[in-house]
Design an enzyme around this catalytic site. Structure first.
Site, PDB file in Angstrom:
ATOM      1  CG  HIS A 129       0.205   5.749   4.957  1.00 40.55           C
ATOM      2  ND1 HIS A 129      -0.729   4.935   4.359  1.00 40.55           N
ATOM      3  CD2 HIS A 129       0.152   6.928   4.277  1.00 40.55           C
ATOM      4  CE1 HIS A 129      -1.306   5.585   3.360  1.00 40.55           C
ATOM      5  NE2 HIS A 129      -0.796   6.794   3.296  1.00 40.55           N
ATOM      6  CB  CYS A 130      -1.370   2.193   9.813  1.00 43.35           C
ATOM      7  SG  CYS A 130      -0.468   1.050   8.761  1.00 43.35           S
TER       8      CYS A 130
END
Length: 349
Positions: free
Chosen positions: A338-339
């Site tokens: 996600h990052c």
């Protein structure tokens, strides 16, 4: 004259809204993955690209032409369709596109898109330089011919989590940290979130997990899986440093109400075993999954809890497969899927 995105009918859609593409910034910074660790994480990174590319374009910010040529040479090794990849050569500092990339908003009738260009200071000035990454949202707006608005304050994509129905979740430890916007109160920050993300409600948990150098990003702890359901990470081992903070977050979630007055539907997922590399505890978490068109991509770490997390998430996401991909090398950089990603939502243009 209507000036803020909310006043003009724009909002940040939930991650499961159909994507036009996913944006990433190709890693090259030895400060995030020191020495050989950078090359060791590339197979996992290309596996992520391949999985996303099954259902949408992957648009990649690339630091220089030499890196572009490297990527083009690597694509066939991983059986990645080059027609699904678009490369944009521009200066970058690091790989965390969720935080420095653009926030794409869509209009309520899905007819238009615009970009919010938040300022970025590498999580409170921890990792200079970050000026090139701070310029990326404007550059992407220019690439796409989209309008952009600049609120003028620090905000990171990993610090906020949306249900697409007027609610955003975030953490006090991050957004109220004086290393971000020390001149703003909690009420003032909420006003910015509402005005520039197009939401009506801000819900706060306390803190983040051990090893998270972002001061507690929400995308490692609590995520929406539909408009009224969240998964939250828990640590059953009371001796573990994550036990107390995650128990506190769970307690706070149980007290929350959505806009219609209903409580959150809360699903607990146990944390993975501690991911310790070179005596450093990395922020391994199953919450750092990415919802793309083709699948839900979940970081796994080679421990018994992997199967349980994938099973729980598979029961929650019934419209697309849930796929576990190794993140043991990627997580050394203190972030995961996600990052590394930022979705570009599809609009009915």
């Amino acid at each position: 004259m209507l000036s803020t995105p909310k006043e003009r009918g724009f909002f940040f859609p939930a991650e499961w809204h159909p994507h036009e593409a996913t944006w990433i910034t190709f890693p090259h910074n030895d400060h995030s993955w020191q020495g050989e660790k950078l090359s060791h994480m590339y197979p996992e990174y290309f596996a992520l690209i391949k999985a996303i590319s099954q259902g949408e374009k992957v648009k990649i910010n690339v630091n220089h032409e030499e890196l572009k040529n490297f990527i083009l040479a690597e694509l066939p090794k991983y059986n990645i369709d080059p027609q699904q990849i678009e490369l944009f050569v521009r200066e970058t500092n690091d790989a965390w596109c969720r935080d420095h990339g653009p926030a794409f908003l869509i209009k309520n009738d899905n007819s238009e898109r615009l970009i919010v260009d938040w300022r970025y200071n590498a999580w409170g000035g921890k990792y200079p330089p970050f000026d090139a990454d701070d310029r990326i949202p404007k550059a992407i707006a220019k690439d796409l011919g989209l309008e952009f608005l600049s609120p003028g304050i620090i905000m990171e994509g990993g610090s906020v989590e949306f249900n697409g129905k007027g609610t955003v979740l975030t953490s006090r430890s991050c957004l109220l940290n004086p290393n971000r916007n020390p001149h703003l109160s909690q009420d003032q920050i909420e006003n910015y979130l509402k005005a520039y993300y197009g939401v009506d409600q801000v819900l706060w948990v306390s803190d983040g997990i051990v090893g998270d150098d972002t001061d507690g990003h929400i995308d490692d702890t609590v995520r929406f899986v539909n408009e009224n359901t969240v998964i939250t990470m828990v640590e059953p081992n009371v001796e573990d440093d994550n036990h107390g903070v995650l128990a506190q977050n769970l307690k706070e979630l149980k007290e929350m109400k959505l806009l219609d007055g209903s409580p959150l539907n809360i699903i607990e997922i146990p944390m993975p075993e501690a991911v310790v590399i070179d005596e450093f505890r990395a922020p391994g978490s199953y919450a750092n999954f990415y919802i793309c068109n083709a699948a839900v991509l979940v970081p796994i770490f080679g421990c018994p809890q992997d199967a349980q997390a994938l099973d729980i998430l598979s029961q929650l996401f019934t419209d697309r497969p849930v796929i576990g991909l190794s993140a043991r090398e990627i997580i050394w950089g203190q972030g995961s899927f996600h990052c590394l990603t930022q979705q570009e939502p599809k609009a009915a243009l």
